[in-house]
Design a protein around this motif. Structure first.
Motif, PDB file in Angstrom:
ATOM      1  N   ALA A   1      49.765 -45.308  76.955  1.00  0.00           N
ATOM      2  CA  ALA A   1      48.594 -44.648  76.639  1.00  0.00           C
ATOM      3  C   ALA A   1      48.439 -45.317  75.203  1.00  0.00           C
ATOM      4  O   ALA A   1      47.723 -44.909  74.258  1.00  0.00           O
ATOM      5  N   ALA A   2      49.164 -46.376  74.845  1.00  0.00           N
ATOM      6  CA  ALA A   2      49.275 -47.042  73.639  1.00  0.00           C
ATOM      7  C   ALA A   2      47.909 -47.641  73.282  1.00  0.00           C
ATOM      8  O   ALA A   2      47.535 -48.279  71.948  1.00  0.00           O
ATOM      9  N   ASP A   3      47.099 -47.844  74.189  1.00  0.00           N
ATOM     10  CA  ASP A   3      45.851 -48.554  73.842  1.00  0.00           C
ATOM     11  C   ASP A   3      44.543 -47.609  73.457  1.00  0.00           C
ATOM     12  O   ASP A   3      43.484 -47.941  73.336  1.00  0.00           O
ATOM     13  N   VAL A   4      45.110 -46.327  73.066  1.00  0.00           N
ATOM     14  CA  VAL A   4      44.052 -45.288  72.482  1.00  0.00           C
ATOM     15  C   VAL A   4      44.709 -45.293  71.128  1.00  0.00           C
ATOM     16  O   VAL A   4      45.597 -44.726  70.953  1.00  0.00           O
ATOM     17  N   ALA A   5      43.521 -45.467  70.205  1.00  0.00           N
ATOM     18  CA  ALA A   5      43.933 -45.550  68.754  1.00  0.00           C
ATOM     19  C   ALA A   5      43.475 -44.209  68.151  1.00  0.00           C
ATOM     20  O   ALA A   5      42.815 -43.262  68.807  1.00  0.00           O
ATOM     21  N   ASN A   6      44.155 -43.989  67.052  1.00  0.00           N
ATOM     22  CA  ASN A   6      43.914 -43.071  66.200  1.00  0.00           C
ATOM     23  C   ASN A   6      43.349 -43.638  64.780  1.00  0.00           C
ATOM     24  O   ASN A   6      44.020 -44.586  64.540  1.00  0.00           O
ATOM     25  N   ALA A   7      42.735 -42.722  63.920  1.00  0.00           N
ATOM     26  CA  ALA A   7      42.415 -43.256  62.807  1.00  0.00           C
ATOM     27  C   ALA A   7      42.305 -42.081  61.718  1.00  0.00           C
ATOM     28  O   ALA A   7      42.223 -40.918  62.195  1.00  0.00           O
ATOM     29  N   ALA A   8      42.310 -42.169  60.392  1.00  0.00           N
ATOM     30  CA  ALA A   8      42.173 -41.295  59.489  1.00  0.00           C
ATOM     31  C   ALA A   8      41.484 -42.273  58.211  1.00  0.00           C
ATOM     32  O   ALA A   8      41.548 -43.395  58.072  1.00  0.00           O
ATOM     33  N   PHE A   9      40.440 -41.467  57.737  1.00  0.00           N
ATOM     34  CA  PHE A   9      39.729 -41.928  56.559  1.00  0.00           C
ATOM     35  C   PHE A   9      39.763 -41.121  55.367  1.00  0.00           C
ATOM     36  O   PHE A   9      39.537 -39.839  55.354  1.00  0.00           O
TER      37      PHE A   9
END
Length: 161
Positions: free
Chosen positions: A75-83
């Motif tokens: 599942a490593a091709d699902v990104a997470n991000a923070a801003f």
């Protein structure tokens, strides 16, 4: 405004607004008492691609974001991000510019989707995320203690890239 990969020395310009935002306890499910060292380890961790939005004329960091795999293995091709945008610099399109940059970069880096695991439902950024195509796929009721709103939900938001 220039959006670029962050370098180690940028942390000293990110920390003041990072600390201010997290200490306010309104938008992130991170400990408001997070130390600078722990915050740096969280935000600038190896494996995260970190960016800054910088006012090229003044040399001021306006905001920062990171992208990282949300999961590992298959599942490593699902990104997470923070801003985070410096609260003194909001309303200038910094958040949208960072978001658009991160979305383009994540897709170019091979991610197929992005997920946010814990978006405080009272966070004004919910409007930005939905305008950029994120959908609320679930809400954890009363999962966050907001300092003025009391118990509020945490959204899980998702977007295909």
């Amino acid at each position: 405004m220039l959006i670029r990969d962050a370098v180690a020395d940028d942390w000293t310009r990110i920390w003041p607004f990072w600390h201010r935002i997290v200490a306010a306890g309104e938008t992130y499910a991170w400990d408001p008492d997070t130390s600078e060292g722990d915050a740096r380890a969280l935000w600038m961790a190896p494996g995260k691609r970190v960016f800054v939005a910088e006012d090229e004329v003044a040399g001021v960091v306006l905001g920062s974001a990171y992208v990282t795999p949300n999961y590992g293995g298959p599942a490593a091709d699902v990104a997470n991000a923070a801003f985070m945008v410096d609260p003194d610099r909001t309303g200038r399109g910094v958040g949208r510019a960072l978001a658009e940059h991160v979305l383009r970069t994540a897709e170019a880096d091979g991610y197929r989707a992005m997920v946010f695991n814990a978006v405080v439902e009272t966070n004004p950024a919910v409007k930005l995320w939905t305008s950029l195509g994120f959908k609320i796929v679930g809400t954890i009721p009363a999962a966050f203690t907001h300092p003025t709103e009391g118990r509020v939900g945490l959204h899980v938001m998702h977007r295909e890239l």
